[in-house]
Design a protein around this motif. Sequence first.
Motif, PDB file in Angstrom:
ATOM      1  N   GLY A 166       8.963  61.949 -15.251  1.00  0.00           N
ATOM      2  CA  GLY A 166       8.792  61.561 -16.134  1.00  0.00           C
ATOM      3  C   GLY A 166      10.449  60.345 -16.531  1.00  0.00           C
ATOM      4  N   THR A 167      10.386  60.285 -15.148  1.00  0.00           N
ATOM      5  CA  THR A 167      11.926  59.559 -14.414  1.00  0.00           C
ATOM      6  C   THR A 167      11.165  58.365 -13.230  1.00  0.00           C
ATOM      7  N   LEU A 168      10.725  57.500 -13.114  1.00  0.00           N
ATOM      8  CA  LEU A 168       9.262  57.079 -12.353  1.00  0.00           C
ATOM      9  C   LEU A 168      10.105  55.158 -13.211  1.00  0.00           C
ATOM     10  N   SER A 190       7.127  53.485  -9.543  1.00  0.00           N
ATOM     11  CA  SER A 190       7.728  53.142  -7.867  1.00  0.00           C
ATOM     12  C   SER A 190       8.308  54.272  -8.184  1.00  0.00           C
ATOM     13  N   GLY A 191       8.621  56.036  -6.846  1.00  0.00           N
ATOM     14  CA  GLY A 191       9.769  56.799  -7.812  1.00  0.00           C
ATOM     15  C   GLY A 191       9.155  57.862  -6.586  1.00  0.00           C
ATOM     16  N   GLY A 192       7.862  58.093  -6.781  1.00  0.00           N
ATOM     17  CA  GLY A 192       7.210  59.195  -5.506  1.00  0.00           C
ATOM     18  C   GLY A 192       7.011  60.103  -6.271  1.00  0.00           C
ATOM     19  N   ALA A 193       5.947  61.853  -6.239  1.00  0.00           N
ATOM     20  CA  ALA A 193       5.593  62.923  -6.879  1.00  0.00           C
ATOM     21  C   ALA A 193       6.539  63.292  -7.870  1.00  0.00           C
ATOM     22  N   LYS A 194       7.607  63.750  -7.452  1.00  0.00           N
ATOM     23  CA  LYS A 194       8.489  64.579  -8.045  1.00  0.00           C
ATOM     24  C   LYS A 194       8.900  63.999  -9.430  1.00  0.00           C
ATOM     25  N   GLU A 209       8.094  56.592 -21.986  1.00  0.00           N
ATOM     26  CA  GLU A 209       8.247  58.412 -21.750  1.00  0.00           C
ATOM     27  C   GLU A 209       7.486  58.471 -20.452  1.00  0.00           C
ATOM     28  N   MET A 210       7.168  57.835 -19.272  1.00  0.00           N
ATOM     29  CA  MET A 210       6.930  57.741 -17.936  1.00  0.00           C
ATOM     30  C   MET A 210       7.472  57.267 -17.298  1.00  0.00           C
ATOM     31  N   SER A 211       8.579  57.123 -17.419  1.00  0.00           N
ATOM     32  CA  SER A 211      10.024  56.758 -16.993  1.00  0.00           C
ATOM     33  C   SER A 211      11.035  56.759 -17.095  1.00  0.00           C
ATOM     34  N   ASP A 212      12.313  56.204 -16.542  1.00  0.00           N
ATOM     35  CA  ASP A 212      14.081  57.151 -15.986  1.00  0.00           C
ATOM     36  C   ASP A 212      14.412  55.679 -17.973  1.00  0.00           C
ATOM     37  N   ALA A 213      14.871  56.680 -18.312  1.00  0.00           N
ATOM     38  CA  ALA A 213      15.538  55.338 -19.233  1.00  0.00           C
ATOM     39  C   ALA A 213      15.854  54.249 -19.212  1.00  0.00           C
ATOM     40  N   ASN A 214      16.829  54.586 -18.100  1.00  0.00           N
ATOM     41  CA  ASN A 214      16.758  52.950 -17.138  1.00  0.00           C
ATOM     42  C   ASN A 214      16.340  52.164 -16.309  1.00  0.00           C
ATOM     43  N   LYS A 215      14.830  52.619 -15.769  1.00  0.00           N
ATOM     44  CA  LYS A 215      14.146  52.741 -15.063  1.00  0.00           C
ATOM     45  C   LYS A 215      13.028  51.602 -15.937  1.00  0.00           C
ATOM     46  N   LEU A 216      12.477  51.160 -16.589  1.00  0.00           N
ATOM     47  CA  LEU A 216      11.740  50.557 -16.941  1.00  0.00           C
ATOM     48  C   LEU A 216      12.027  49.087 -17.388  1.00  0.00           C
TER      49      LEU A 216
END
Length: 438
Positions: free
Chosen positions: A139-141, A130-134, A161-168
Amino acid sequence: MASEKPTIGFVGLGAMGFGMATNLISLGYKVRGYDVWAPTLERFKQAGGEVATSLANSAAGNAYFVCMVASAPQVQSALFDDEKAVAKALPQGAILILCSTVPATYAQSVRDQLIAIGRNDIHFIDAPVSGGAKRAADGTLSIMAGASDEALEKGKFLLAEMSDANKLYLVPGGVGAGSNMKMVHQVLAAIHILAASEAMGFAAQLGLDAKEVREAIVASEAWSWMHENRSPRMLEEDYFPGVSALTIILKDVGIITATARHHNFPVPLCTTAEQTYLSGLIRGFGPNDDAGMVRMYYSQPISNVTPKSPESSAAGIKLVLALLTNIHICAAAEAVSFAKFLNVDMGQFYELVNAAAGGSEMFKVRGAEMIEGAKNGTAGKRTLDEAAKELSAVVQQARDLHCPLHLGNEALNLLLFAKRRGWGELADTNIEKVYEAL
């Protein structure tokens, strides 16, 4: 000496997938990508990607593979049904990460099909995003991953690598748990997207200045992430093609309502949202940005409305805020109740929603009370009677203006049901009890 980063296989280079793949390239990974649309492959090549000649070629020799196609039928084709399907071509012991939004039952069927074709060596991770194209490109999904402990251990570095550090979120429960977590989050997203259009359309019918209304909402307890994100596009009529097509949220809400029917669980607000989105689809709005659903409530540009007197504007804004707060508290109840029913980890769910696109001020406060069960006291809190009275006044005003309030009326029905059950004097968070009673 640091080891060389692995090559990542990737299928699905749409708006989200392209951003995810190119983010990995920027981090030093070689990414071999495949998509059915030739122009996006050329664009991918220019961004430093390695273009695969087929699905099998995208998978061959790659110990890590990401699938980010649009729907379960596309996943099925890419992984299993195509003559050069991914599942047949992956090397022994590969990690397969499914980031597409699909029903939990389908994610579990992928696991079962891998075993059925003799590929139980593949470590499969159900990891919708989740998070959108931007945020995909940055790499902050937000990523919700469900799998075996072994698979998560092998794949979590790539998910990170594909997500925000606090959003995995490594979701307990195995394959399917990630998809369920994404789905109950989308309960809120689907309702809030339409609520933003409903509120701004109602405001236009009231003769209010759209920019002033937006600012009032964003600064109030009627705030939602979706309203703050979508309303600028309403002011600018930025729908063509826009950032987030109507067909995307329609697909997601369809997963919610189909799953709810499977479990005999009521989701009246999501069902209302789905039907309204379908009405937009048959008007040709499908490829347009979902913020364009405001046209279902007010056909002209909302930014062209001639504002009324300051006194009338203040009264009108109060009605709009009341509409949104009541929709949002009912949305929180629908999402929390469904999440509890599906045995979703409620701590992770609350954290995820507040950090993602489903967030709202009502969920942050009232949702927390629903999750914690702190619903009984009424001291200093609004009651269900007061909420029903407030929303009744809004609905009547809209009716007098011939303005439809699809979500507003459904939320009012829930509040009236609560009153009929004798809960009117309880705090408004007890609207969740309706879902327990239905």
